[in-house]
Design a protein around this motif. Structure first.
Motif, PDB file in Angstrom:
ATOM      1  N   LEU A   1       0.818  -1.208   0.000  1.00  0.00           N
ATOM      2  CA  LEU A   1       0.000   0.000   0.000  1.00  0.00           C
ATOM      3  C   LEU A   1       0.854   1.262   0.000  1.00  0.00           C
ATOM      4  O   LEU A   1       0.397   2.326  -0.411  1.00  0.00           O
ATOM      5  CB  LEU A   1      -0.935   0.012   1.213  1.00  0.00           C
ATOM      6  N   GLU A   2       2.094   1.139   0.445  1.00  0.00           N
ATOM      7  CA  GLU A   2       2.984   2.293   0.518  1.00  0.00           C
ATOM      8  C   GLU A   2       3.963   2.363  -0.651  1.00  0.00           C
ATOM      9  O   GLU A   2       4.825   3.238  -0.679  1.00  0.00           O
ATOM     10  CB  GLU A   2       3.758   2.258   1.844  1.00  0.00           C
TER      11      GLU A   2
ATOM     12  N   VAL B   1      -6.467   7.990  -3.293  1.00  0.00           N
ATOM     13  CA  VAL B   1      -5.838   8.258  -1.991  1.00  0.00           C
ATOM     14  C   VAL B   1      -4.326   8.288  -2.122  1.00  0.00           C
ATOM     15  O   VAL B   1      -3.639   9.120  -1.516  1.00  0.00           O
ATOM     16  CB  VAL B   1      -6.279   7.204  -0.957  1.00  0.00           C
ATOM     17  N   HIS B   2      -3.794   7.383  -2.938  1.00  0.00           N
ATOM     18  CA  HIS B   2      -2.339   7.344  -3.166  1.00  0.00           C
ATOM     19  C   HIS B   2      -1.855   8.648  -3.791  1.00  0.00           C
ATOM     20  O   HIS B   2      -0.820   9.182  -3.400  1.00  0.00           O
ATOM     21  CB  HIS B   2      -2.004   6.164  -4.068  1.00  0.00           C
ATOM     22  N   GLN B   3      -2.599   9.163  -4.768  1.00  0.00           N
ATOM     23  CA  GLN B   3      -2.225  10.414  -5.429  1.00  0.00           C
ATOM     24  C   GLN B   3      -2.212  11.584  -4.451  1.00  0.00           C
ATOM     25  O   GLN B   3      -1.481  12.559  -4.649  1.00  0.00           O
ATOM     26  CB  GLN B   3      -3.204  10.712  -6.568  1.00  0.00           C
ATOM     27  N   GLN B   4      -3.000  11.479  -3.390  1.00  0.00           N
ATOM     28  CA  GLN B   4      -3.042  12.518  -2.365  1.00  0.00           C
ATOM     29  C   GLN B   4      -2.067  12.255  -1.228  1.00  0.00           C
ATOM     30  O   GLN B   4      -2.090  12.942  -0.212  1.00  0.00           O
ATOM     31  CB  GLN B   4      -4.465  12.646  -1.814  1.00  0.00           C
TER      32      GLN B   4
ATOM     33  N   GLU C   1      -5.856   5.455   5.474  1.00  0.00           N
ATOM     34  CA  GLU C   1      -6.720   5.901   4.384  1.00  0.00           C
ATOM     35  C   GLU C   1      -6.658   4.943   3.197  1.00  0.00           C
ATOM     36  O   GLU C   1      -7.674   4.657   2.545  1.00  0.00           O
ATOM     37  CB  GLU C   1      -6.331   7.311   3.945  1.00  0.00           C
ATOM     38  N   ARG C   2      -5.474   4.456   2.895  1.00  0.00           N
ATOM     39  CA  ARG C   2      -5.314   3.546   1.753  1.00  0.00           C
ATOM     40  C   ARG C   2      -6.069   2.236   1.984  1.00  0.00           C
ATOM     41  O   ARG C   2      -6.726   1.713   1.084  1.00  0.00           O
ATOM     42  CB  ARG C   2      -3.831   3.281   1.501  1.00  0.00           C
TER      43      ARG C   2
ATOM     44  N   LEU D   1     -13.045  12.055   5.886  1.00  0.00           N
ATOM     45  CA  LEU D   1     -13.431  12.943   4.795  1.00  0.00           C
ATOM     46  C   LEU D   1     -12.527  12.745   3.578  1.00  0.00           C
ATOM     47  O   LEU D   1     -13.001  12.779   2.437  1.00  0.00           O
ATOM     48  CB  LEU D   1     -13.377  14.397   5.256  1.00  0.00           C
ATOM     49  N   ASN D   2     -11.238  12.529   3.824  1.00  0.00           N
ATOM     50  CA  ASN D   2     -10.309  12.299   2.707  1.00  0.00           C
ATOM     51  C   ASN D   2     -10.690  11.051   1.922  1.00  0.00           C
ATOM     52  O   ASN D   2     -10.636  11.037   0.686  1.00  0.00           O
ATOM     53  CB  ASN D   2      -8.885  12.173   3.230  1.00  0.00           C
ATOM     54  N   VAL D   3     -11.045   9.985   2.647  1.00  0.00           N
ATOM     55  CA  VAL D   3     -11.423   8.737   1.980  1.00  0.00           C
ATOM     56  C   VAL D   3     -12.744   8.918   1.237  1.00  0.00           C
ATOM     57  O   VAL D   3     -12.894   8.486   0.087  1.00  0.00           O
ATOM     58  CB  VAL D   3     -11.525   7.581   2.995  1.00  0.00           C
TER      59      VAL D   3
END
Length: 373
Positions: free
Chosen positions: A185-186, A226-229, A235-236, A312-314
């Motif tokens: 994920l990272e 999410v990765h792009q952010q 979150e991922r 909220l980000n997700v």
């Protein structure tokens, strides 16, 4: 006694990448030889030593022989007669099976440099099939190096499919699977990890709910967003699991043995998403103050404002375009409702349960004001 830099450090040096960790192999030595030179032994299953100065790991050259199923059950042999090539042959991919000697010369018996130039991830030998964890590792390297044009070669893909068909992946323990998922994920392109697992059939065993086209596409789209952010691991993971319906998401989140922060955010997304999702082509009515309050309360905004921000980000990455306004509405409602001061209400004489209801009513009033203005 000969010492070689091996594995990822050699690979990354040839790729011009930053070298984060250095691993060393020692050929022609015994544990006593290492201890006499001041090294400290740390390996339980096979002889690994810490350098007295750098504290980097130095492992005696070794071979392995499969004794059981899964990624356990290996018999390790380490002795002065084990050659460098013997040691490199047991490694997973050719690009990880190179060494550099003390004079700086590259030792490359399995054509790792050639595969680096061709941007190919290829297994070193048929011994690859003895360890199902290598399927996940190969998928993770695909996630790391896909932006540079790397791909898993057809022969290695075929071998991994055979391993899955023979049941090797069934023997992986959940904790070890999670470690690989977390690392993936990272990586630079997390989607590639899950694409490789799906193509080999391993995803159908590890996270079967994501295999159908619709769920997989939604999960990869959300994860990439999410990765792009530059989103956190929590979150991922929540984005990855978000397409699953309630009856699937909870059990799968628990089964994957993720740490609590990851589990809690993923479960929170699953809990609030039904209230926020629009059905059909027509836009549903806006959420009322009571409905917004229920979402904020479920998210425990009052005690966990940081986690609410992650939520909220997700949501911004998984909601349909027609529903994106709800993210801004939730933020406005949260800003207004979180400003209620219990002490001010206590000064007015509210106590106990009455105080709790007064706080709730004041938060509702502020939410209503925020959404009507």
């Amino acid at each position: 006694m000969q010492i070689y830099l091996v594995g990822g450090a050699v690979r990354d040096e040839l790729l011009g990448l930053e070298i984060k960790d250095r691993d060393w192999v020692v050929v022609g030595a015994t544990p006593d030889d290492m201890l006499k030179q001041g090294y400290k032994q740390v390996g339980a299953d096979f002889p690994v030593f810490l350098h007295p100065g750098s504290r980097e790991e130095y492992a005696l050259a070794r071979t392995e022989r499969k004794q059981g199923r899964g990624y356990h059950g290996f018999e390790v042999y380490s002795a002065p007669d084990v050659t460098l090539e013997d040691d490199l042959k047991r490694r997973d991919l050719t690009i990880n099976a190179m060494a550099r000697d003390e004079q700086g010369l590259i030792v490359d018996p399995f054509n790792g440099q050639q595969d680096l130039e061709a941007r190919v991830l290829r297994h070193v030998s048929e011994a690859f099939a003895e360890d199902p964890l290598r399927i996940l590792r190969t998928a993770r390297f695909a996630a790391r190096f896909q932006p540079q044009g790397f791909r898993v070669c057809n022969q290695t893909m075929a071998l991994m499919r055979t391993m899955v068909a023979e049941g090797e992946v069934d023997h992986l323990v959940a904790e070890r699977v999670w470690q690989e998922i977390q690392r993936a994920l990272e990586e630079h392109e997390p989607r590639a990890f899950f694409e490789v697992l799906r193509d080999t059939g391993a995803l159908a065993i590890l996270i079967p709910e994501l295999v159908p086209d619709q769920a997989f596409t939604a999960a990869m789209t959300a994860l990439h967003c999410v990765h792009q952010q530059d989103g956190s691991i929590e979150e991922r993971f929540a984005a990855l699991i978000s397409p699953l319906p309630d009856h699937q998401s909870g059990p799968r989140i628990q089964a994957l043995k993720a740490p609590n922060d990851c589990k809690n955010l993923a479960l929170l997304v699953a809990a609030v998403l039904p209230a926020l999702t629009r059905s059909g082509e027509q836009k549903a009515p806006a959420l009322s103050a009571d409905e917004l309050y229920a979402v904020l309360d479920t998210a425990d905004l009052w005690r966990r404002p940081e986690r609410f921000s992650l939520l909220l980000n997700v949501l911004a990455c998984i909601l349909e375009p027609a529903d994106q306004e709800i993210v801004h509405t939730l933020q406005r409602a949260a800003n207004s409702a979180s400003g209620v001061e219990p002490k001010a209400l206590m000064a007015q004489g509210f106590t106990g349960r009455v105080l709790g209801e007064a706080i709730r009513q004041e938060r509702l009033r502020r939410i209503q004001q925020a959404i009507t203005s």
